[in-house]
Write a protein that holds these residues in place. Sequence first.
Motif, PDB file in Angstrom:
ATOM      1  N   LEU A   1     -11.014  -7.008  10.161  1.00  0.00           N
ATOM      2  CA  LEU A   1     -11.097  -6.726   8.724  1.00  0.00           C
ATOM      3  C   LEU A   1     -11.965  -7.756   8.018  1.00  0.00           C
ATOM      4  O   LEU A   1     -12.697  -7.428   7.082  1.00  0.00           O
ATOM      5  CB  LEU A   1      -9.700  -6.668   8.107  1.00  0.00           C
TER       6      LEU A   1
ATOM      7  N   GLU B   1      -7.531 -13.111   4.897  1.00  0.00           N
ATOM      8  CA  GLU B   1      -7.092 -11.972   5.711  1.00  0.00           C
ATOM      9  C   GLU B   1      -6.883 -12.496   7.123  1.00  0.00           C
ATOM     10  O   GLU B   1      -7.627 -13.355   7.590  1.00  0.00           O
ATOM     11  CB  GLU B   1      -8.187 -10.882   5.673  1.00  0.00           C
TER      12      GLU B   1
ATOM     13  N   GLY C   1      -4.549 -11.142   1.564  1.00  0.00           N
ATOM     14  CA  GLY C   1      -4.584  -9.914   2.374  1.00  0.00           C
ATOM     15  C   GLY C   1      -5.748  -9.048   1.945  1.00  0.00           C
ATOM     16  O   GLY C   1      -5.569  -7.938   1.438  1.00  0.00           O
TER      17      GLY C   1
ATOM     18  N   LEU D   1     -10.197  -5.475  -3.447  1.00  0.00           N
ATOM     19  CA  LEU D   1      -9.617  -6.147  -4.623  1.00  0.00           C
ATOM     20  C   LEU D   1     -10.415  -7.405  -4.965  1.00  0.00           C
ATOM     21  O   LEU D   1     -10.540  -7.765  -6.148  1.00  0.00           O
ATOM     22  CB  LEU D   1      -8.136  -6.465  -4.393  1.00  0.00           C
TER      23      LEU D   1
ATOM     24  N   GLY E   1      -8.049  -7.183   3.394  1.00  0.00           N
ATOM     25  CA  GLY E   1      -8.353  -5.861   3.954  1.00  0.00           C
ATOM     26  C   GLY E   1      -9.857  -5.618   3.932  1.00  0.00           C
ATOM     27  O   GLY E   1     -10.637  -6.421   4.455  1.00  0.00           O
TER      28      GLY E   1
ATOM     29  N   HIS F   1      -7.257   1.925   6.189  1.00  0.00           N
ATOM     30  CA  HIS F   1      -7.701   1.381   4.893  1.00  0.00           C
ATOM     31  C   HIS F   1      -8.441   2.438   4.077  1.00  0.00           C
ATOM     32  O   HIS F   1      -8.535   2.335   2.862  1.00  0.00           O
ATOM     33  CB  HIS F   1      -8.561   0.130   5.106  1.00  0.00           C
TER      34      HIS F   1
ATOM     35  N   GLN G   1       2.524  -5.328   9.896  1.00  0.00           N
ATOM     36  CA  GLN G   1       1.577  -6.400   9.593  1.00  0.00           C
ATOM     37  C   GLN G   1       0.191  -6.096  10.133  1.00  0.00           C
ATOM     38  O   GLN G   1      -0.788  -6.684   9.723  1.00  0.00           O
ATOM     39  CB  GLN G   1       2.075  -7.724  10.177  1.00  0.00           C
TER      40      GLN G   1
ATOM     41  N   ARG H   1      -3.354   3.919  -6.898  1.00  0.00           N
ATOM     42  CA  ARG H   1      -3.351   2.517  -6.463  1.00  0.00           C
ATOM     43  C   ARG H   1      -4.617   1.814  -6.950  1.00  0.00           C
ATOM     44  O   ARG H   1      -4.567   0.755  -7.581  1.00  0.00           O
ATOM     45  CB  ARG H   1      -3.268   2.473  -4.931  1.00  0.00           C
TER      46      ARG H   1
ATOM     47  N   ASP I   1      -3.655 -16.968   7.816  1.00  0.00           N
ATOM     48  CA  ASP I   1      -2.388 -16.346   7.457  1.00  0.00           C
ATOM     49  C   ASP I   1      -2.088 -16.729   6.011  1.00  0.00           C
ATOM     50  O   ASP I   1      -2.071 -17.921   5.677  1.00  0.00           O
ATOM     51  CB  ASP I   1      -1.287 -16.863   8.398  1.00  0.00           C
ATOM     52  N   ALA I   2      -1.874 -15.726   5.183  1.00  0.00           N
ATOM     53  CA  ALA I   2      -1.644 -15.981   3.751  1.00  0.00           C
ATOM     54  C   ALA I   2      -0.396 -16.826   3.522  1.00  0.00           C
ATOM     55  O   ALA I   2      -0.249 -17.422   2.458  1.00  0.00           O
ATOM     56  CB  ALA I   2      -1.524 -14.656   3.011  1.00  0.00           C
TER      57      ALA I   2
ATOM     58  N   GLU J   1      -1.454  -7.264  -2.380  1.00  0.00           N
ATOM     59  CA  GLU J   1      -0.940  -5.909  -2.198  1.00  0.00           C
ATOM     60  C   GLU J   1      -0.471  -5.751  -0.759  1.00  0.00           C
ATOM     61  O   GLU J   1      -1.194  -5.265   0.095  1.00  0.00           O
ATOM     62  CB  GLU J   1      -2.010  -4.867  -2.565  1.00  0.00           C
TER      63      GLU J   1
ATOM     64  N   MET K   1       0.824  -1.196   0.000  1.00  0.00           N
ATOM     65  CA  MET K   1       0.000   0.000   0.000  1.00  0.00           C
ATOM     66  C   MET K   1       0.860   1.248   0.000  1.00  0.00           C
ATOM     67  O   MET K   1       2.053   1.181   0.221  1.00  0.00           O
ATOM     68  CB  MET K   1      -0.895   0.024   1.239  1.00  0.00           C
TER      69      MET K   1
HETATM   70  C1  LIG Z   1      -1.855  -3.057   2.287  1.00  0.00           C
HETATM   71  S1  LIG Z   1      -3.240  -3.905   2.870  1.00  0.00           S
HETATM   72  C2  LIG Z   1      -4.166  -4.181   1.387  1.00  0.00           C
HETATM   73  C3  LIG Z   1      -5.593  -4.512   1.656  1.00  0.00           C
HETATM   74  C4  LIG Z   1      -6.446  -4.717   0.417  1.00  0.00           C
HETATM   75  N1  LIG Z   1      -5.983  -5.842  -0.380  1.00  0.00           N
HETATM   76  C5  LIG Z   1      -6.461  -3.483  -0.436  1.00  0.00           C
HETATM   77  O1  LIG Z   1      -5.837  -3.510  -1.501  1.00  0.00           O
HETATM   78  O2  LIG Z   1      -7.048  -2.483  -0.037  1.00  0.00           O
HETATM   79  C6  LIG Z   1      -2.547  -5.483   3.242  1.00  0.00           C
HETATM   80  C7  LIG Z   1      -3.534  -6.420   3.955  1.00  0.00           C
HETATM   81  O3  LIG Z   1      -2.893  -7.677   4.134  1.00  0.00           O
HETATM   82  C8  LIG Z   1      -3.204  -8.167   5.430  1.00  0.00           C
HETATM   83  N2  LIG Z   1      -2.129  -9.088   5.785  1.00  0.00           N
HETATM   84  C9  LIG Z   1      -0.851  -8.784   6.096  1.00  0.00           C
HETATM   85  N3  LIG Z   1      -0.150  -9.901   6.335  1.00  0.00           N
HETATM   86  C10 LIG Z   1      -1.010 -10.937   6.149  1.00  0.00           C
HETATM   87  C11 LIG Z   1      -0.869 -12.340   6.234  1.00  0.00           C
HETATM   88  N4  LIG Z   1       0.290 -12.896   6.558  1.00  0.00           N
HETATM   89  N5  LIG Z   1      -1.951 -13.107   5.988  1.00  0.00           N
HETATM   90  C12 LIG Z   1      -3.145 -12.553   5.652  1.00  0.00           C
HETATM   91  N6  LIG Z   1      -3.340 -11.225   5.568  1.00  0.00           N
HETATM   92  C13 LIG Z   1      -2.275 -10.428   5.795  1.00  0.00           C
HETATM   93  C14 LIG Z   1      -3.269  -6.925   6.290  1.00  0.00           C
HETATM   94  O4  LIG Z   1      -4.009  -7.162   7.472  1.00  0.00           O
HETATM   95  C15 LIG Z   1      -3.946  -5.948   5.328  1.00  0.00           C
HETATM   96  O5  LIG Z   1      -5.334  -6.024   5.443  1.00  0.00           O
END
Ligand SMILES: C[S@@+](CC[C@H](N)C(=O)[O-])C[C@H]1O[C@@H](n2cnc3c(N)ncnc32)[C@H](O)[C@@H]1O
Length: 306
Positions: free
Chosen positions: A91, A86, A65, A71, A67, A34, A27, A43, A114-115, A130, A1
């Motif tokens: 979220l 997520e 992720g 997306l 959020g 957001h 993280q 973006r 966890d991704a 992202e 982001m």
């Molecule tokens: C920069 S934000 C982007 C959110 C959304 N995709 C957007 O474009 O608006 C990154 C997201 O990834 C999530 N995230 C970070 N590390 C993660 C992980 N290991 N597993 C799942 N989600 C994760 C964060 O909580 C956040 O919501």
Amino acid sequence: MTHAFDFPTGPDMHNNAITEADNLLGQYIPLHYHFQMLEDEARMSGFKAALDYMVPTGGTVLDLGSGTGVLSFLAAQKAGRVYSVERQPELIECAKELLIENGCGDKVQLELADARDYLPPEPVDVVVCEMLHSALLREKQLEVIQTFKQHYREKFGDRLPLFIPDATILGVEPICADFSFQGYHAPISFFEDPGLLSGRYRSLGAVTPYCILEYQADFPTRLSYDGPLTMTESGRFNALRFVTKSLLAINLKTGDSIDWMNLNLVLPIKKPLDVSAGERFHVRFSYEAGGEIQSLKNSIEVARER
Ligand SMILES: C[S@@+](CC[C@H](N)C(=O)[O-])C[C@H]1O[C@@H](n2cnc3c(N)ncnc32)[C@H](O)[C@@H]1O
């Protein structure tokens, strides 16, 4: 982001898997941040265009992720099914409500996970992720994609999905920054909108790429540069500008790409130098992808070439 701020350490009231170190390293992104991501036109329009171009009609997408789910919503405009992961419970709750409100509650399968561990139940056409921060610091984009690819291959074989982004290019540029504020000299790190470059900061040389990351290939865990920077202008060399450009999608037929740039990161160097156009400097730095800004800053070494 696009982060114009450092995220505060968030309380981990719900998910024990989120460690304090993870919180410190970007993280944990609270819901109110957001809004800025949704508001970031460059973006949002970049990811919208890339998803529109890359997702086959009726295809399958994985959003790592989620959020607020934006997306996943954009992917669902063409996809038949979207898996969305997520790890922040608040979220997930928010995305669930918003996706229903936006008419894609049935198409998007949201999961609290966890991704780095998650795999979809079937192969997917496109993965969008992202977790991009300036210089690929703080957020775990590379670690998440790298572990995903490894697990995906183990389950589904060698053919990987397409990725958004397709590639990320990191570059570094010598600059002369005016760190004087009402007479107060404060050479500190800062972020800068690449679309709104301030008159306070002057380029002294070209942006030199130091890392090109292709999402289909394996990623390094450390990002480094050990090479020359040539001055094209004279001045006081007192900072390095780190540029982060992601090619969200590439049209190989036309050669066009859909690009998005993170905020530039400007880091002051330890010993500023007066330089002349044509002079070469040797610059060295090395940091862990997803690491702290300070780790990159502390590693910077600059020497005049003789
Ligand atoms: C920069 S934000 C982007 C959110 C959304 N995709 C957007 O474009 O608006 C990154 C997201 O990834 C999530 N995230 C970070 N590390 C993660 C992980 N290991 N597993 C799942 N989600 C994760 C964060 O909580 C956040 O919501």
